[in-house]
Design an enzyme around this catalytic site. Sequence first.
Site, PDB file in Angstrom:
ATOM      1  N   SER A 225     -10.420  -3.370   5.623  1.00  0.00           N
ATOM      2  CA  SER A 225      -9.079  -2.863   5.366  1.00  0.00           C
ATOM      3  C   SER A 225      -8.418  -2.445   6.671  1.00  0.00           C
ATOM      4  CB  SER A 225      -9.150  -1.655   4.424  1.00  0.00           C
ATOM      5  OG  SER A 225      -7.881  -1.041   4.291  1.00  0.00           O
ATOM      6  N   SER A 226      -7.094  -2.384   6.645  1.00  0.00           N
ATOM      7  CA  SER A 226      -6.339  -1.841   7.774  1.00  0.00           C
ATOM      8  C   SER A 226      -5.840  -0.427   7.500  1.00  0.00           C
ATOM      9  CB  SER A 226      -5.137  -2.740   8.087  1.00  0.00           C
ATOM     10  OG  SER A 226      -5.554  -4.010   8.510  1.00  0.00           O
TER      11      SER A 226
ATOM     12  N   THR B 168       0.859  -1.161   0.000  1.00  0.00           N
ATOM     13  CA  THR B 168       0.000   0.000   0.000  1.00  0.00           C
ATOM     14  C   THR B 168       0.900   1.216   0.000  1.00  0.00           C
ATOM     15  OG1 THR B 168      -1.598  -1.297   1.218  1.00  0.00           O
ATOM     16  CG2 THR B 168      -1.817   1.061   1.438  1.00  0.00           C
TER      17      THR B 168
ATOM     18  N   GLY C 127      -0.184  -3.548   5.366  1.00  0.00           N
ATOM     19  CA  GLY C 127      -1.170  -4.556   5.755  1.00  0.00           C
ATOM     20  C   GLY C 127      -1.623  -4.361   7.186  1.00  0.00           C
TER      21      GLY C 127
END
Length: 592
Positions: free
Chosen positions: A475-476, A404, A497
């Site tokens: 989602s984190s 990400t 993550g």
Amino acid sequence: MTPPTARLLPVAALASLLALGLSAPCFAQAVSAPAQPTASAQPSVRYDIGYDIFYPVRAQNGMVASEHRLATEVGVATLKRGGNAVDAAVAVGFALAVVLPNAGNLGGGGFMIVHDAKSGRDVAIDFREMAPAKAFRDMYLDGQGKVVPDRSLYTHLAVGIPGTVAGLAHAQEKYGTLPLAEVIAPAIKLAREGYAVTPQLAGLLEVERDHLAAWGATRAVFFKAERPLRVGETLVQEDLAKSLELIAAQGAKAFYEGSIAEKIAAEMAKNNGFITADDLKSYKVVEREPVSGTYRGYTVKSMPPPSSGGVHIVQMLNILERYPLKELGAGSAQTIHLMAEAMKLAFADRSEYLGDPDFTKVPVKGLTARAYADELAAKIDPDKATPASTIKPGKPAPYESDQTTHFSVADSQGNVVSTTYTLNLNFGSGIVAEGTGILLNNEMDDFSAKPGVPNAFGLIGGDANAVQPFKRPLSSMSPTIVLKDGKPWLLTGSPGGSRIITTTLETVIDHIDFAMNPAEAAALPRVHHQWTPDELRVEKGLSPDTVKLLEQKGHKVAVKPTMGRTQTIQLRDDGLYGFSDPRNPDGMTAGY
């Protein structure tokens, strides 16, 4: 005399950074940094004999922190020509889709939090991917009810309906000041003219070569003959440039209803994927109210569900506020122990209660209630680690009334933007939709394929995060803004993550409890516990004495690779201070 923006740290701090595995090139520039805080760009660390003086980047009028120098330069240039923080953030988002292909994206999704200085309003923009209409609960199981390896990661069934283009276009139209075509123009130029592959990108291409090589359209972009591009070679993305030009001219409609949509749907139909033209046309951006909490007099605003990050950051801060962390010390065994125990409790609740709020009732108010934090804190033994096997999800109802990228932007008017978006794993599914140059995500893995079975990040989920059509996977991602006296004081976030949540938590604590600047906070070794597996993950550089004390308390300490790549900006009365995490040598913070 040390400038007021710098702090003296022992030489051990440099040893910690080196232990994190940072390469010599990252430090080579740092050594030549000016003796006073710079107003231009990173690197901004200077080393003195006997001490390390950590200088954040400093600016007066605007600042951008991102994971790639070229994207940061695009953002700063947008601010300089009169754009606001949203204009710059959208420009950075499109630029990262070109220069950070492993995480920046058009074929993924994410979250953005905007603080509008004029109204004082904070808004959370949800452009998370959605499951296609044909998706169903057991789509990743075989005939015996077992999870099929990699089906939710490296096939066309792994792809969720992308939200990035819709989200960035929505933010630009509603909160920006410049035409969409103007903020996309730099990304088009970068895609068409190309840029030199960095050692970081070359290394990622080599690591992921098997997944990328499986698809002809992907090889055409990232390979030269039979091998991935190497350091110094030019990455030109002509198809991506054409896609960006269509979006610049037609807006998000080009992606969701025009020729780009047709090509994505054709890619899916040819490879037994589920996403159709109707799915793309049905995608919607949602504006939500940020999760809000307080910590030692500061107000914390973060992303609500379908992110789990904001809820659990506030939940953990509620637990930790009762402990004198400042007196216990940054990086001490006792501080780490208390953080780890709070992390375990929060991640246990995550497994049970978090999901898409449009499909399941998420007890946000209960999970973030101080009375619930009191109940959870009573379970913490200050001298002994609680085995994860004895921790079960709590009961918040009574209180209810890798890969990400993150970027942060602040302008001279007091507007700030904190954005995290993703393809999920590096390069997502590895699939480029033929004729578009667009890498597609593998976000469907963030659903719970089967209750109790961990996903790629080892996270366990249940019914609240089961696959359903048009549902957004949990989602984190945790873009976060901290307010002081009602005004933005800190904006931060990270990839990583499940480690996003704990990295962001630690960054907030480092600034509030330990009065660190963004450079210092980024330099510290990080820790992480996610309930299961029952291990306290730490980065290299943590003192052996500290590790021994943690083990004596019953923690199973595991030294593993680096965690998080924060992009942090702090807003003070005398200007903006920022820093890009040195764990990624391609990142840069700059201002003017």
